[in-house]
Write an enzyme that holds these catalytic residues in place. Structure first.
Site, PDB file in Angstrom:
ATOM      1  N   LYS A 159     -21.987 -27.463  17.419  1.00  0.00           N
ATOM      2  CA  LYS A 159     -21.388 -26.086  17.324  1.00  0.00           C
ATOM      3  C   LYS A 159     -22.086 -25.302  18.346  1.00  0.00           C
ATOM      4  O   LYS A 159     -22.202 -24.134  18.606  1.00  0.00           O
ATOM      5  CB  LYS A 159     -21.228 -25.251  16.242  1.00  0.00           C
ATOM      6  CG  LYS A 159     -20.638 -25.886  14.918  1.00  0.00           C
ATOM      7  CD  LYS A 159     -20.752 -25.018  13.591  1.00  0.00           C
ATOM      8  CE  LYS A 159     -19.873 -25.814  12.566  1.00  0.00           C
ATOM      9  NZ  LYS A 159     -19.880 -25.062  11.281  1.00  0.00           N
ATOM     10  N   ARG A 162     -19.578 -22.322  -1.722  1.00  0.00           N
ATOM     11  CA  ARG A 162     -18.403 -22.344  -0.794  1.00  0.00           C
ATOM     12  C   ARG A 162     -16.972 -22.617  -1.505  1.00  0.00           C
ATOM     13  O   ARG A 162     -16.990 -23.624  -2.305  1.00  0.00           O
ATOM     14  CB  ARG A 162     -18.272 -23.339   0.618  1.00  0.00           C
ATOM     15  CG  ARG A 162     -19.520 -23.113   1.432  1.00  0.00           C
ATOM     16  CD  ARG A 162     -19.777 -21.713   2.010  1.00  0.00           C
ATOM     17  NE  ARG A 162     -18.711 -21.579   3.169  1.00  0.00           N
ATOM     18  CZ  ARG A 162     -18.881 -22.095   4.349  1.00  0.00           C
ATOM     19  NH1 ARG A 162     -19.860 -22.914   4.663  1.00  0.00           N
ATOM     20  NH2 ARG A 162     -17.868 -22.002   5.161  1.00  0.00           N
ATOM     21  N   PRO A 195     -16.973 -20.157  13.673  1.00  0.00           N
ATOM     22  CA  PRO A 195     -16.366 -20.951  14.617  1.00  0.00           C
ATOM     23  C   PRO A 195     -16.803 -22.289  14.217  1.00  0.00           C
ATOM     24  O   PRO A 195     -18.251 -22.653  14.257  1.00  0.00           O
ATOM     25  CB  PRO A 195     -16.944 -20.577  16.174  1.00  0.00           C
ATOM     26  CG  PRO A 195     -16.989 -19.064  15.693  1.00  0.00           C
ATOM     27  CD  PRO A 195     -17.634 -19.040  14.202  1.00  0.00           C
ATOM     28  N   GLU A 196     -16.088 -23.328  14.067  1.00  0.00           N
ATOM     29  CA  GLU A 196     -16.328 -24.633  13.847  1.00  0.00           C
ATOM     30  C   GLU A 196     -16.127 -25.540  15.378  1.00  0.00           C
ATOM     31  O   GLU A 196     -15.809 -24.906  16.453  1.00  0.00           O
ATOM     32  CB  GLU A 196     -15.474 -25.388  12.620  1.00  0.00           C
ATOM     33  CG  GLU A 196     -15.641 -24.568  11.584  1.00  0.00           C
ATOM     34  CD  GLU A 196     -14.962 -25.244  10.177  1.00  0.00           C
ATOM     35  OE1 GLU A 196     -14.563 -26.168  10.428  1.00  0.00           O
ATOM     36  OE2 GLU A 196     -14.471 -24.223   9.500  1.00  0.00           O
TER      37      GLU A 196
END
EC number: 3.2.2.23
Length: 274
Positions: free
Chosen positions: A58, A261, A2-3
């Site tokens: 976050k 990534r 989750p960002e």
């Protein structure tokens, strides 16, 4: 993971049910998260009122009349508002019982999340003390990024995903913002011009605001506090679209590995600067 939009959506969802209420008990079913959940969490929280719920990057902060709860959703966690009589599922690790008959339930299948108690000023805690500005604040602007990027040879994508530079921007929103700003993700941060930083900061703010309005992005694990998925996935331009045609120029979307990534981009719309 989750960002910022997903965490903000979660915060907004739980806030009306918890603020001003009293914690009647805490049930910890599994304390083995990224940091151990305190075994005496019930003793620390019982009888305290939740005075405010805020977000920093976050992280979600539950402010109590004494002390704070610091929550991070990790890779797969989410918070739900449920009835205290609702049967827990396998990965439901913590329940915060409230005096309105509801409970805040923390679920985290991969257990990279956090649910810890802080006694003193939380913004001086090691997890929060060195965080950069909020991307939706006035402190986050092109002048700030230009100053921070001076002599930085790292890629612009890694640069804007560094929480000490700016908080809350992960792989999804970094890729989408760079696409709209027409900047190749592997471009060295120090080569980005003032004009490009103007464009990038503007697109970051717009994308995050749009994602919050859409309830975030659900690709696999994220669900909001009422169990609904986020709908911003339908607005994604490059993330998760490898080998599909670019929605602007119809060239194929490609990916490059940056700092471990996969980073999606359009080679035509986002040419590399050498």
């Amino acid at each position: 993971m989750p960002e910022l939009p997903e965490v903000e959506t979660t915060k907004q969802g739980i806030k009306p049910h918890l603020e001003g209420c009293m914690i009647t008990s805490v049930q910890v079913r599994n304390q083995k998260l990224r940091l151990p959940v305190p075994l005496n969490l019930n003793e620390l929280c019982e009888g305290k009122h939740i005075t405010a719920i805020t977000r920093r990057g976050k992280y979600i902060l539950l402010h109590m009349d004494k002390g704070y709860l610091l929550i991070h959703l990790g890779m797969s966690g989410h918070l739900r508002i449920v009835s205290q009589t609702a049967n827990p599922q396998k990965h439901d690790h913590v329940d915060l019982h409230i005096n309105n008959g509801l409970a805040l339930r923390f679920r985290d299948p991969r257990r990279f999340g956090l649910f810890i108690y802080i006694d003193e000023n939380p913004y001086q805690h090691p997890l929060l003390a060195h965080l950069g500005p909020e991307p939706l604040s006035d402190d986050f602007n092109s002048e700030y990024l230009l100053r921070k990027a001076a002599n930085k040879s790292q890629s612009i994508k890694s640069f804007i995903m560094d929480s000490q530079i700016v908080v809350g921007i992960g792989n999804i929103y970094a890729a989408e913002s760079l696409f709209l700003a027409k900047i190749h993700p592997n471009t060295s941060a120090k080569k980005i011009t003032t004009e490009e930083f103007n464009s990038l900061t503007g697109h970051i703010k717009k994308i995050l605001e749009s994602a919050i309005e859409a309830g975030g992005t659900t690709l696999r694990d994220f669900y909001s506090s009422d169990g609904k998925p986020g709908y911003f996935r339908f607005a994604l331009k490059v993330y998760g679209r490898k080998n599909l045609p670019c929605l602007v120029c119809e060239n194929k979307i490609e990916t490059v590995v940056i700092a471990g990534r996969h980073s999606a981009f359009c080679p035509h719309c986002q040419p590399i600067i050498t």
